[in-house]
Write an enzyme that holds these catalytic residues in place. Structure first.
Site, PDB file in Angstrom:
ATOM      1  N   THR A   1       0.846  -1.182   0.000  1.00 34.65           N
ATOM      2  CA  THR A   1       0.000   0.000   0.000  1.00 34.65           C
ATOM      3  C   THR A   1       0.881   1.232   0.000  1.00 34.65           C
ATOM      4  O   THR A   1       1.851   1.294   0.746  1.00 34.65           O
ATOM      5  CB  THR A   1      -0.884   0.043   1.259  1.00 34.65           C
ATOM      6  OG1 THR A   1      -1.687  -1.120   1.291  1.00 34.65           O
ATOM      7  CG2 THR A   1      -1.772   1.262   1.260  1.00 34.65           C
TER       8      THR A   1
ATOM      9  N   LYS B   1      -8.161   2.042  -1.632  1.00 35.78           N
ATOM     10  CA  LYS B   1      -7.761   2.342  -0.253  1.00 35.78           C
ATOM     11  C   LYS B   1      -7.899   3.814   0.105  1.00 35.78           C
ATOM     12  O   LYS B   1      -7.372   4.259   1.114  1.00 35.78           O
ATOM     13  CB  LYS B   1      -6.331   1.870  -0.039  1.00 35.78           C
ATOM     14  CG  LYS B   1      -6.170   0.379  -0.290  1.00 35.78           C
ATOM     15  CD  LYS B   1      -4.727  -0.028  -0.249  1.00 35.78           C
ATOM     16  CE  LYS B   1      -4.356  -0.642  -1.557  1.00 35.78           C
ATOM     17  NZ  LYS B   1      -2.972  -0.902  -1.728  1.00 35.78           N
TER      18      LYS B   1
ATOM     19  N   GLY C   1      -7.348   7.856   3.586  1.00 39.66           N
ATOM     20  CA  GLY C   1      -6.554   6.818   2.932  1.00 39.66           C
ATOM     21  C   GLY C   1      -6.014   5.913   4.016  1.00 39.66           C
ATOM     22  O   GLY C   1      -5.664   6.384   5.099  1.00 39.66           O
TER      23      GLY C   1
ATOM     24  N   SER D   1       3.894   0.904   2.461  1.00 35.41           N
ATOM     25  CA  SER D   1       5.165   0.328   2.027  1.00 35.41           C
ATOM     26  C   SER D   1       5.994   1.282   1.174  1.00 35.41           C
ATOM     27  O   SER D   1       7.204   1.362   1.315  1.00 35.41           O
ATOM     28  CB  SER D   1       4.916  -0.959   1.234  1.00 35.41           C
ATOM     29  OG  SER D   1       4.229  -1.890   2.019  1.00 35.41           O
TER      30      SER D   1
END
Length: 185
Positions: free
Chosen positions: A12, A44, A58, A137
């Protein structure tokens, strides 16, 4: 965040950019398990709250955990209309003190178009510097790219899209399938 015996879900990148009276939140669509892409079109980034008091959120981390937090945040926003920071602080307090919520593995970027906040399970409610916030990430890659692009004349959405493209070209847990929401105040 993940148990050592479980490879963990990754993938993500959520980025928020505030510029020119608007905030753009962009999220990629990748969900990975270990080295395998499980889904490339996850959504997301979402709008919550009633019309006229909308908030864009988010999330990174566990989807079920994030949706639990979104539901709690909506209740906090109903209890404190127009007070995003207070609702986020109340959520962070609950997250830290409630034994059930303490186990949730997610992070949130939250904005009402005026305030821009990062909310974590560690009890943090952070207002980012430089009008850029990123989680997930590939968050550090996206944030670095966006901060560099803030030196240009690009609008908020262009900065967000270009920064996410840069992050996707570097981070194997980030892709180019974006959900982009803009909110103005």
């Amino acid at each position: 965040m993940a148990d050592d015996s479980f490879p963990g879900w990754h993938g993500t990148t959520i980025l928020a950019v505030r510029r020119g009276g608007e905030v753009v939140v962009a999220g990629d669509g990748q969900v990975s398990l270990g080295q395998t892409v499980i889904k490339g079109t996850a959504r997301k980034v979402r709008r919550i709250g009633p019309p006229g008091r909308e908030v864009v959120v988010g999330f990174a981390g566990s989807t079920a955990d994030a949706f639990t937090l979104l539901e709690r945040l909506e209740k906090k926003l109903e209890a404190t209309p127009g007070q995003l920071a207070r609702a986020c602080v109340d959520l962070a307090k609950d997250w830290r003190t409630d034994k059930y919520l303490q186990k949730l593995e997610a992070m949130l970027i939250v904005t009402d178009g005026q305030e821009l906040l990062v909310v974590t399970g560690a009890g943090d409610v952070l207002e980012p510097e430089y009008d850029v916030a990123a989680i997930g990430s590939g968050g550090n890659f996206a944030a670095a790219a966006a901060r560099g692009l803030m030196e240009t004349d690009l609008g908020a959405e262009d900065v967000a899209r270009k920064a996410m493209a840069i992050a996707a070209s570097i981070c194997v847990y980030t892709n180019g399938n974006l959900t982009v929401e803009t909110i103005r105040k």
